[in-house]
Design a protein around this motif. Structure first.
Motif: not given
Ligand code: AMP
Ligand code: MG
Length: 444
Positions: A280, A231, A216, A282
């Motif tokens: 990545g 990001d 995303e 969770s």
């Molecule tokens: P995840 O740990 O990958 O499941 O991400 C948890 C949440 O953090 C999700 O809502 C992601 O969209 C958000 N997220 C992950 N990586 C980033 C990033 N680099 N910048 C902003 N939000 C992020």
């Protein structure tokens, strides 16, 4: 030294789904070892700020190099002082008599008095000027009456040796002026210059490769399709790494598939001391990241009892075909949520970077503050809430939270001026309870 496959056993005594932050910190401490002596480089003073000294700096000279005056005044032989001096017996003056001395000349900073004053003589002296031979005491100019080339003053209250800075008082020749492991600060640059030292041996900066993961994620400058987010973690991480004066290596955004992640981890491990990813880890994403970590290295822990920051992978990666082969790097798989990235960086990653830099690790200074509001807190995990602290006129600190504490609310970090650090065992906080805060100033 632990062997690569050995370290998961350090967590055996804890619930792997709720490793206390203190235990996670201890494991990280054991694994983040300083690099070897070969990693040292020589830098000039202007490039030494925030670097880690690789060896003790021994003072080659005394600072100050000679006895000199701490005041503008008159230098004289303290033996002429009446009682109150350690040479009372040599003085024939009664306690309350004024002392009268004639001025034999002047000593300025950088221009010493060339002669040798006789008994009952003194030398007009300015701050920093060499104490003339035969003199050991300075009477400040405010305390004397000057008439022509003579001064009179009441000797009571002036002890022998007063207002004299001794040679080597600041730094003694042959003594360590700064210790190995010291992070060079502004005052240290001046101190090194005061010793006539133009450069120092410092540790090579720790190289930290970092990337974001997520299908995303979009980069700044790209359009934002529905469901996508910019990001931000790479920018926050870059900034925090720069603040710690490590060498950041930006590897961009990595898509959520096994092959891309494997490529990124292998590339990152070559040449980096530490690899940091965000996202990545969770539930849902976790499985292939964990499989990959097992394939490329070792997982020390996966989840810590911390909020924000519960899913956090820590281990060691190897660039070779099998764990234990090729180059290795410590790996921190931080959660994706932007606030969790910052909290885990400061409370889990920071000390590892310091230790690997060869710096003597130091704890972040916590301040006790009174919570102005009730705070919900679950016992059995450490919480790092965002707070706004202020100091009242009596000098006491008070803190409120920034409001909703969702770990995705990055604006809460910008709004806050401190973390409210709520310990593992603590339960709900009542208004009026004392809590620890960690000020952001100088930190983030
Ligand atoms: P995840 O740990 O990958 O499941 O991400 C948890 C949440 O953090 C999700 O809502 C992601 O969209 C958000 N997220 C992950 N990586 C980033 C990033 N680099 N910048 C902003 N939000 C992020
Ligand atoms: Mg993700």
């Amino acid at each position: 030294m632990n062997t690569p496959r050995h370290f998961p056993s350090c967590v055996a005594e804890y619930d792997p789904n709720a490793l206390p932050v203190s235990a996670a910190q201890e494991i990280v401490r054991q694994w983040a070892l300083p690099r070897g002596r070969t990693e040292v480089e020589h830098v000039g003073l202007f490039n030494a700020l925030d670097r880690v000294l690789a060896e003790d700096v021994i003072s080659p000279i005394n600072v100050p190099s000679h006895d000199n005056s701490a005041m503008d005044g008159y230098a004289f032989d303290g033996a002429t002082l009446p009682s109150g001096s350690d040479h009372a017996a040599r003085s024939s003056l009664p306690d309350d008599a004024l002392l009268r001395l004639t001025v034999a000349g002047t000593a300025l900073a950088g221009q010493p008095f060339e002669g040798h004053p006789l008994a009952a003589q003194c030398v007009r002296i300015m701050t920093g000027a060499l104490i003339p031979p035969g003199c050991d005491t300075v009477v400040p100019q405010e305390l004397v009456q000057r008439t022509g080339d003579a001064i009179t003053f009441a000797p009571a209250g002036i002890v022998r040796g007063a207002n004299r800075r001794l040679a080597g008082e600041d730094l003694a020749q042959g003594q360590p002026a700064l210790r190995k492991g010291r992070i060079v600060r502004a005052s240290d640059l001046g101190l090194l210059a005061s010793l006539g030292i133009g450069g120092v041996e410092v540790q090579r900066r720790v190289r930290v490769a970092f990337f974001s993961t997520g299908d995303e994620l979009r980069s700044v400058g790209e359009g934002l399709a529905p469901g996508c987010v910019y990001d931000s973690n790479r920018y926050t991480l870059f900034a925090m790494l720069r603040r710690m004066n490590v060498e950041p290596v930006d590897l961009g955004i990595v898509r959520d598939d096994r092959a891309s992640l494997e490529r990124a981890l292998r590339q990152a491990t070559q040449g980096a001391d530490v690899v940091i990813s965000s996202g990545g880890v969770s539930v849902g994403d976790a499985d292939f990241t964990r499989d990959l970590m097992n394939a490329l290295g070792d997982v020390a822990f996966w989840k810590i009892a911390m909020r924000p920051g519960r899913p956090l992978a820590f281990g060691r990666l190897w660039s070779g075909k099998r764990p234990g082969e090729g180059e290795s790097a410590l790996f921190f798989g931080l959660p994706g949520n932007p606030v969790a990235v910052m909290a885990t960086f400061y409370f889990i990653v920071r000390e590892a970077l310091l230790a690997m830099s060869g710096a003597t690790p130091y704890s972040l200074p916590l301040i006790a503050a009174t919570s102005s509001q009730p705070i919900n807190k679950r016992a059995g995990r450490s919480e790092f809430q965002r707070g706004i602290a202020r100091r009242d006129t009596a000098g006491h600190w008070h803190v409120v939270t920034t409001g909703p504490q969702g770990s995705g609310v990055l604006s809460s970090m910008s709004e806050a001026n401190c973390f409210i650090v709520l310990k593992h065992d603590a339960g709900n906080i009542d208004a009026g309870d004392s809590v620890d805060i960690l000020p952001f100033d100088g930190l983030i």
